[in-house]
Scaffold this motif. Structure first.
Motif, PDB file in Angstrom:
ATOM      1  N   UNK A  51      45.137  14.721  -4.461  1.00  0.00           N
ATOM      2  CA  UNK A  51      45.577  13.804  -5.517  1.00  0.00           C
ATOM      3  C   UNK A  51      47.069  13.933  -5.799  1.00  0.00           C
ATOM      4  N   UNK A  52      47.583  15.161  -5.737  1.00  0.00           N
ATOM      5  CA  UNK A  52      48.996  15.387  -6.082  1.00  0.00           C
ATOM      6  C   UNK A  52      49.941  14.781  -5.049  1.00  0.00           C
ATOM      7  N   UNK A  53      49.397  14.414  -3.877  1.00  0.00           N
ATOM      8  CA  UNK A  53      50.243  13.859  -2.813  1.00  0.00           C
ATOM      9  C   UNK A  53      50.255  12.333  -2.801  1.00  0.00           C
ATOM     10  N   UNK A  54      49.501  11.681  -3.662  1.00  0.00           N
ATOM     11  CA  UNK A  54      49.248  10.245  -3.486  1.00  0.00           C
ATOM     12  C   UNK A  54      50.501   9.376  -3.545  1.00  0.00           C
ATOM     13  N   UNK A  55      51.564   9.838  -4.177  1.00  0.00           N
ATOM     14  CA  UNK A  55      52.793   9.040  -4.254  1.00  0.00           C
ATOM     15  C   UNK A  55      53.820   9.439  -3.198  1.00  0.00           C
ATOM     16  N   UNK A  56      53.498  10.462  -2.426  1.00  0.00           N
ATOM     17  CA  UNK A  56      54.431  10.927  -1.388  1.00  0.00           C
ATOM     18  C   UNK A  56      54.419   9.981  -0.204  1.00  0.00           C
ATOM     19  N   UNK A  57      55.554   9.860   0.487  1.00  0.00           N
ATOM     20  CA  UNK A  57      55.637   9.098   1.721  1.00  0.00           C
ATOM     21  C   UNK A  57      55.104   9.949   2.866  1.00  0.00           C
ATOM     22  N   UNK A  58      54.485   9.293   3.849  1.00  0.00           N
ATOM     23  CA  UNK A  58      53.846  10.034   4.942  1.00  0.00           C
ATOM     24  C   UNK A  58      54.845  10.847   5.762  1.00  0.00           C
ATOM     25  N   UNK A  59      56.098  10.374   5.863  1.00  0.00           N
ATOM     26  CA  UNK A  59      57.081  11.120   6.656  1.00  0.00           C
ATOM     27  C   UNK A  59      57.469  12.438   5.974  1.00  0.00           C
ATOM     28  N   UNK A  60      57.089  12.603   4.720  1.00  0.00           N
ATOM     29  CA  UNK A  60      57.392  13.842   3.993  1.00  0.00           C
ATOM     30  C   UNK A  60      56.326  14.905   4.169  1.00  0.00           C
ATOM     31  N   UNK A  61      55.236  14.573   4.837  1.00  0.00           N
ATOM     32  CA  UNK A  61      54.090  15.469   4.918  1.00  0.00           C
ATOM     33  C   UNK A  61      54.134  16.374   6.139  1.00  0.00           C
ATOM     34  N   UNK A  62      53.515  17.539   6.002  1.00  0.00           N
ATOM     35  CA  UNK A  62      53.316  18.419   7.154  1.00  0.00           C
ATOM     36  C   UNK A  62      52.165  17.876   7.992  1.00  0.00           C
ATOM     37  N   UNK A  63      51.992  18.425   9.208  1.00  0.00           N
ATOM     38  CA  UNK A  63      50.888  17.982  10.063  1.00  0.00           C
ATOM     39  C   UNK A  63      49.532  18.206   9.397  1.00  0.00           C
ATOM     40  N   UNK A  64      49.401  19.361   8.723  1.00  0.00           N
ATOM     41  CA  UNK A  64      48.140  19.670   8.064  1.00  0.00           C
ATOM     42  C   UNK A  64      47.851  18.722   6.913  1.00  0.00           C
ATOM     43  N   UNK A  65      48.892  18.408   6.125  1.00  0.00           N
ATOM     44  CA  UNK A  65      48.714  17.466   5.021  1.00  0.00           C
ATOM     45  C   UNK A  65      48.361  16.082   5.536  1.00  0.00           C
ATOM     46  N   UNK A  66      49.029  15.655   6.603  1.00  0.00           N
ATOM     47  CA  UNK A  66      48.774  14.330   7.155  1.00  0.00           C
ATOM     48  C   UNK A  66      47.353  14.215   7.701  1.00  0.00           C
ATOM     49  N   UNK A  67      46.874  15.304   8.300  1.00  0.00           N
ATOM     50  CA  UNK A  67      45.502  15.276   8.803  1.00  0.00           C
ATOM     51  C   UNK A  67      44.511  15.110   7.653  1.00  0.00           C
ATOM     52  N   UNK A  68      44.771  15.758   6.528  1.00  0.00           N
ATOM     53  CA  UNK A  68      43.901  15.595   5.359  1.00  0.00           C
ATOM     54  C   UNK A  68      43.936  14.159   4.836  1.00  0.00           C
ATOM     55  N   UNK A  69      45.109  13.534   4.888  1.00  0.00           N
ATOM     56  CA  UNK A  69      45.234  12.143   4.454  1.00  0.00           C
ATOM     57  C   UNK A  69      44.400  11.227   5.351  1.00  0.00           C
TER      58      UNK A  69
END
Length: 264
Positions: free
Chosen positions: A140-158
């Motif tokens: 939930x805390x990531x919902x406003x973040x842009x995808x290019x700001x995410x780590x590989x692990x975070x992006x996989x969770x998305x």
């Protein structure tokens, strides 16, 4: 018998997979018969180049089977339209196609596409489902973040959250732990296990993390040069299936620990 069949989300009947050209048919694997049941975590494993991705592409109608059938919720895969199929299964690829400038919320909301109108307007119910997917995955805390700001692990969770938002009985993931370190490999697979328990969805994933799959999966599909077998990890260990996966010159499978070990 009918009551038992209601738990079968997908099954194959004498399936043969491979490639066809104008001149020849190249069969990767044949006589594939297995069932995936509701609420199970299933790992698809095998050596490099054995045909795991080909099998997943065939199960998801990305490529045609050579022969045999794939049945999803009692419907022949070939009889389903793209929209009907999108309401039956969701797919998470190794290299997802998306705009990295999208926000996490926007990407997860794409999972509602099979259900929205032609302009993609989200209803209050759609928004609630997206919010619930974010909560289930704990992002939930990531919902406003842009995808290019995410780590590989975070992006996989998305990407997994997007599949949850699609709200299908079956989720198929092609090597979801690629590019992750050991901790995050275990984290993602443990998360998938948790999701099957909480949502009762069926999750099939391909992986090279055989040791982790043995520990976490309810069922495994093992592809070897000679056959494709499916059973619980314990029964596959008992029948010696994992011992035939790789050449014996470098590694051995230890049936007592359920893991591979490098020869000294």
């Amino acid at each position: 018998m009918k009551e038992a069949n209601t738990n079968i989300v997908l099954k194959t009947e004498n399936l043969s997979i491979g490639y066809t050209t104008k001149k020849t048919i190249y069969t990767v694997a044949s006589s594939i018969n297995f069932e995936l049941h509701k609420g199970q975590l299933i790992g698809l494993v095998g050596a490099n180049g054995i045909g795991k991705s080909t099998l997943l592409r065939t199960l998801t109608k990305v490529q045609d089977a050579i022969s045999g059938k794939v049945i999803i919720n009692d419907s022949d895969l070939n009889a389903l339209s793209p929209i009907e199929l999108a309401k039956q299964l969701s797919l998470v690829l190794t290299e997802p196609l998306y705009s990295k400038n999208s926000t996490v919320y926007e990407l997860v909301a794409l999972g509602r596409h099979p259900y929205t109108n032609w302009v993609g307007t989200l209803t209050e119910e759609d928004k609630s489902i997206v919010d619930n997917a974010l909560r289930l995955i704990g992002i939930e805390v990531l919902k406003s973040r842009r995808c290019f700001e995410l780590s590989d692990g975070q992006l996989q969770k998305v990407m997994i959250a997007r599949a949850i938002a699609q709200d299908t009985d079956l989720i198929i993931l092609d090597e979801p732990t690629t590019h992750l370190d050991m901790y995050h490999k275990a984290y993602i697979l443990k998360l998938l296990q948790k999701l099957t328990k909480e949502t009762k969805k069926t999750i099939l994933f391909s992986s090279h993390e055989i040791d982790l799959a043995i520990q976490l999966c309810d069922q495994m599909i093992v592809m070897t040069e000679n056959e494709v077998v499916s059973d619980s990890p314990c029964k596959l260990i008992e029948r010696g299936t994992f011992e035939s996966l790789f050449p014996k010159d470098l590694i051995d499978f230890d049936s007592k620990t359920g893991s591979f070990k490098v020869k000294k």
